[in-house]
Design a protein around this motif. Sequence first.
Motif, mmCIF file in Angstrom:
data_model
loop_
_atom_site.group_PDB
_atom_site.id
_atom_site.type_symbol
_atom_site.label_atom_id
_atom_site.label_comp_id
_atom_site.label_asym_id
_atom_site.label_seq_id
_atom_site.Cartn_x
_atom_site.Cartn_y
_atom_site.Cartn_z
ATOM 1 N N LEU A 155 -101.365 -25.496 -2.045
ATOM 2 C CA LEU A 155 -101.884 -24.184 -2.434
ATOM 3 C C LEU A 155 -101.403 -23.771 -3.821
ATOM 4 C CD1 LEU A 155 -101.385 -22.276 0.948
ATOM 5 C CD2 LEU A 155 -103.431 -23.439 0.102
ATOM 6 N N LEU A 156 -100.860 -24.726 -4.580
ATOM 7 C CA LEU A 156 -100.343 -24.390 -5.903
ATOM 8 C C LEU A 156 -101.447 -23.858 -6.814
ATOM 9 C CD1 LEU A 156 -97.932 -24.398 -7.819
ATOM 10 C CD2 LEU A 156 -98.486 -26.767 -8.417
ATOM 11 N N GLY A 157 -102.667 -24.397 -6.692
ATOM 12 C CA GLY A 157 -103.761 -23.923 -7.531
ATOM 13 C C GLY A 157 -104.067 -22.458 -7.306
ATOM 14 N N GLU A 158 -104.106 -22.038 -6.033
ATOM 15 C CA GLU A 158 -104.349 -20.627 -5.737
ATOM 16 C C GLU A 158 -103.229 -19.754 -6.286
ATOM 17 O OE1 GLU A 158 -104.979 -20.054 -1.609
ATOM 18 O OE2 GLU A 158 -106.446 -21.678 -1.411
ATOM 19 N N LEU A 159 -101.996 -20.253 -6.176
ATOM 20 C CA LEU A 159 -100.855 -19.489 -6.697
ATOM 21 C C LEU A 159 -100.980 -19.303 -8.211
ATOM 22 C CD1 LEU A 159 -98.036 -18.253 -6.116
ATOM 23 C CD2 LEU A 159 -97.079 -20.534 -6.529
ATOM 24 N N VAL A 160 -101.376 -20.341 -8.895
ATOM 25 C CA VAL A 160 -101.516 -20.262 -10.355
ATOM 26 C C VAL A 160 -102.643 -19.300 -10.731
ATOM 27 C CG1 VAL A 160 -102.160 -21.579 -12.407
ATOM 28 C CG2 VAL A 160 -100.522 -22.530 -10.776
ATOM 29 N N GLU A 161 -103.750 -19.352 -10.001
ATOM 30 C CA GLU A 161 -104.871 -18.460 -10.317
ATOM 31 C C GLU A 161 -104.485 -17.002 -10.127
ATOM 32 O OE1 GLU A 161 -107.734 -19.082 -11.725
ATOM 33 O OE2 GLU A 161 -107.073 -21.177 -11.927
ATOM 34 N N ASP A 172 -100.945 -16.913 -19.302
ATOM 35 C CA ASP A 172 -101.546 -18.223 -19.532
ATOM 36 C C ASP A 172 -100.616 -19.285 -18.939
ATOM 37 O OD1 ASP A 172 -102.995 -20.388 -20.383
ATOM 38 O OD2 ASP A 172 -102.295 -20.281 -22.462
ATOM 39 N N ILE A 173 -101.080 -19.975 -17.916
ATOM 40 C CA ILE A 173 -100.238 -20.937 -17.208
ATOM 41 C C ILE A 173 -100.808 -22.337 -17.370
ATOM 42 C CG2 ILE A 173 -99.273 -21.607 -14.973
ATOM 43 C CD1 ILE A 173 -99.508 -18.752 -14.076
ATOM 44 N N ARG A 174 -99.923 -23.270 -17.745
ATOM 45 C CA ARG A 174 -100.304 -24.669 -17.840
ATOM 46 C C ARG A 174 -99.548 -25.449 -16.764
ATOM 47 N NH1 ARG A 174 -99.249 -23.367 -23.223
ATOM 48 N NH2 ARG A 174 -97.250 -24.457 -23.109
ATOM 49 N N THR A 175 -100.197 -26.412 -16.186
ATOM 50 C CA THR A 175 -99.557 -27.270 -15.188
ATOM 51 C C THR A 175 -99.522 -28.702 -15.706
ATOM 52 O OG1 THR A 175 -101.665 -27.634 -14.060
ATOM 53 C CG2 THR A 175 -100.282 -25.834 -13.261
ATOM 54 N N GLU A 176 -98.398 -29.351 -15.472
ATOM 55 C CA GLU A 176 -98.222 -30.730 -15.896
ATOM 56 C C GLU A 176 -97.795 -31.557 -14.690
ATOM 57 O OE1 GLU A 176 -95.347 -30.729 -18.969
ATOM 58 O OE2 GLU A 176 -96.563 -29.534 -20.381
ATOM 59 N N PRO A 214 -90.847 -28.767 5.516
ATOM 60 C CA PRO A 214 -89.845 -27.833 4.950
ATOM 61 C C PRO A 214 -89.628 -28.035 3.455
ATOM 62 C CG PRO A 214 -89.062 -28.801 7.015
ATOM 63 C CD PRO A 214 -90.269 -29.571 6.608
ATOM 64 N N VAL A 215 -89.625 -29.293 2.999
ATOM 65 C CA VAL A 215 -89.437 -29.556 1.568
ATOM 66 C C VAL A 215 -90.648 -29.071 0.783
ATOM 67 C CG1 VAL A 215 -89.028 -31.353 -0.153
ATOM 68 C CG2 VAL A 215 -87.979 -31.538 2.109
ATOM 69 N N ASP A 216 -91.843 -29.270 1.339
ATOM 70 C CA ASP A 216 -93.066 -28.797 0.694
ATOM 71 C C ASP A 216 -93.036 -27.287 0.520
ATOM 72 O OD1 ASP A 216 -95.551 -29.052 -0.460
ATOM 73 O OD2 ASP A 216 -96.629 -29.055 1.450
ATOM 74 N N LEU A 217 -92.600 -26.588 1.557
ATOM 75 C CA LEU A 217 -92.504 -25.127 1.477
ATOM 76 C C LEU A 217 -91.461 -24.702 0.449
ATOM 77 C CD1 LEU A 217 -93.182 -22.291 2.491
ATOM 78 C CD2 LEU A 217 -91.487 -22.622 4.313
ATOM 79 N N ALA A 218 -90.312 -25.406 0.417
ATOM 80 C CA ALA A 218 -89.269 -25.057 -0.546
ATOM 81 C C ALA A 218 -89.767 -25.211 -1.977
ATOM 82 C CB ALA A 218 -88.032 -25.929 -0.312
ATOM 83 N N ALA A 219 -90.481 -26.305 -2.251
ATOM 84 C CA ALA A 219 -91.019 -26.505 -3.599
ATOM 85 C C ALA A 219 -92.001 -25.393 -3.958
ATOM 86 C CB ALA A 219 -91.701 -27.872 -3.682
ATOM 87 N N TYR A 220 -92.872 -25.026 -3.026
ATOM 88 C CA TYR A 220 -93.844 -23.956 -3.271
ATOM 89 C C TYR A 220 -93.131 -22.638 -3.550
ATOM 90 C CZ TYR A 220 -97.672 -20.681 -2.352
ATOM 91 O OH TYR A 220 -98.598 -19.676 -2.441
ATOM 92 N N ARG A 221 -92.115 -22.315 -2.728
ATOM 93 C CA ARG A 221 -91.406 -21.051 -2.905
ATOM 94 C C ARG A 221 -90.663 -20.995 -4.243
ATOM 95 N NH1 ARG A 221 -94.283 -18.132 0.363
ATOM 96 N NH2 ARG A 221 -93.755 -18.277 2.583
ATOM 97 N N ILE A 222 -90.122 -22.110 -4.681
ATOM 98 C CA ILE A 222 -89.424 -22.120 -5.968
ATOM 99 C C ILE A 222 -90.399 -21.811 -7.097
ATOM 100 C CG2 ILE A 222 -88.265 -23.632 -7.623
ATOM 101 C CD1 ILE A 222 -86.874 -24.978 -5.246
ATOM 102 N N VAL A 223 -91.568 -22.430 -7.070
ATOM 103 C CA VAL A 223 -92.576 -22.132 -8.094
ATOM 104 C C VAL A 223 -93.032 -20.682 -7.974
ATOM 105 C CG1 VAL A 223 -94.867 -22.712 -8.966
ATOM 106 C CG2 VAL A 223 -93.346 -24.533 -8.171
ATOM 107 N N GLN A 224 -93.262 -20.224 -6.747
ATOM 108 C CA GLN A 224 -93.727 -18.846 -6.528
ATOM 109 C C GLN A 224 -92.726 -17.827 -7.051
ATOM 110 O OE1 GLN A 224 -93.664 -17.304 -2.450
ATOM 111 N NE2 GLN A 224 -95.802 -16.693 -2.713
ATOM 112 N N GLU A 225 -91.457 -18.008 -6.717
ATOM 113 C CA GLU A 225 -90.442 -17.047 -7.163
ATOM 114 C C GLU A 225 -90.274 -17.106 -8.681
ATOM 115 O OE1 GLU A 225 -87.629 -14.113 -7.286
ATOM 116 O OE2 GLU A 225 -89.043 -14.664 -5.690
ATOM 117 N N SER A 226 -90.370 -18.302 -9.255
ATOM 118 C CA SER A 226 -90.266 -18.418 -10.714
ATOM 119 C C SER A 226 -91.396 -17.661 -11.399
ATOM 120 C CB SER A 226 -90.284 -19.893 -11.123
ATOM 121 O OG SER A 226 -89.187 -20.592 -10.572
#
Length: 408
Positions: free
Chosen positions: A276-282, A290-294, A305-317
């Motif tokens: 769901l990273l794309g929806e988060l970025v939008e 202006d957000i760029r993804t690499e 659990p690791v997938d959720l942790a990675a998502y939450r770190i990007v979300q909180e950032s």
Amino acid sequence: MALPFRVRGGGMSPRAADAVVALVVALVVTVWTVLSGLDVDEPVARTVVAWVLVAVGCGALAFRRRAPVAVAVVTLLACMAYYPVSAQDGPLMICFALALYTTAAEGRFVAAVALASVTLLAVGLGELRQESGRRQIDDTSLAMLSGWLISLVAVGRAQRTRTAYLHEVEQRALAAEREQEARGRQSATEERLRIARELHDVLGHSISLINVQSGAVLHRLSKKPEPEVALAAAEEALEAVKATSKDALRELRATLGVLRQADETAPTAPTSGLALLGELVERARSTGLDIRTELTGTPVPLAPPVDLAAYRIVQESLTNVTRHAGARTATIALDWRADELRLRIEDDGEGAPEELPLGSGIRGMAERARAFGGELTAHSTAGGFRVDARLPLGTPASTITTSEGEPR
């Protein structure tokens, strides 16, 4: 030294129990002495002295556990004076036997052995000094006395060992109970922190976006644009707020659903992940950022659990960028490696003042990384602020280092 403990038992106190024992022994000795002396005729003075010695020997037993060695000495001296004086030959030796046993049971083993040895030596020397044919204790009786004294000391020592064992078992049980309670409190604390972190990440991100989107449209409307322009801006903002709040409600319902299902196993699949990273970025872009993804490396499926942790770190950032940074652009970089995933979220904003304390958002991200054996650092850069995270694809043990001084 005396026993420093008492194994829990009945409601009678040790002093009351000793007093009862002293009364019972006194009753037995008195009745036995009276019955054995019915046919004995002796001077009144000797009878009075004998009964005084009986009272002293029996009365001392009331203090047998408070002063075991002293009571054993008093009862021994009373017996040594009583038997040569009295012609009734009562069972006063019971008092010394009980005192000797108590001395060993209270941990005074050396004193008990010494008293038993002195008693045996005194009896043996006394019999040797008797004239031939006038001995009151023969060799067999002397041997039986030796075994009797040894048995008293041995039984007392065994009771001491048993009492110490029961005390140790009791202490271990109490320690295990306290450890279980501590683990329960720790588990409850960890669960509260986990729930607080989830709610913070879900609500904090969405509410921050709604705040930014609302503020932007209010700023545009404050310039009094044409009605058509104002209506279009309002509709755009409301659509963004609607989408953001819908996602927030979805994640909030999922989180609260886990709490309601107290008797069920927690779900293994997270409500959010890098899919769901794309929806988060939008959603973040709707605030004007202006957000760029690499992406480097080959993505692989992550444990939920690791997938959720990675998502939450990007979300909180991203939440921190929209709320605090004043940035125009941000970069999200995902570097897939053989055994770990590297995350980097960097913006061109104002950074963070070093004199301010570390915020709860950074702490929450750091805890997520640490939970899976990874690490996270967050610090200001020359051109903004940067978050670097490492999440092992397995769960090896590791430590976490989080830069202090940057509240985000």
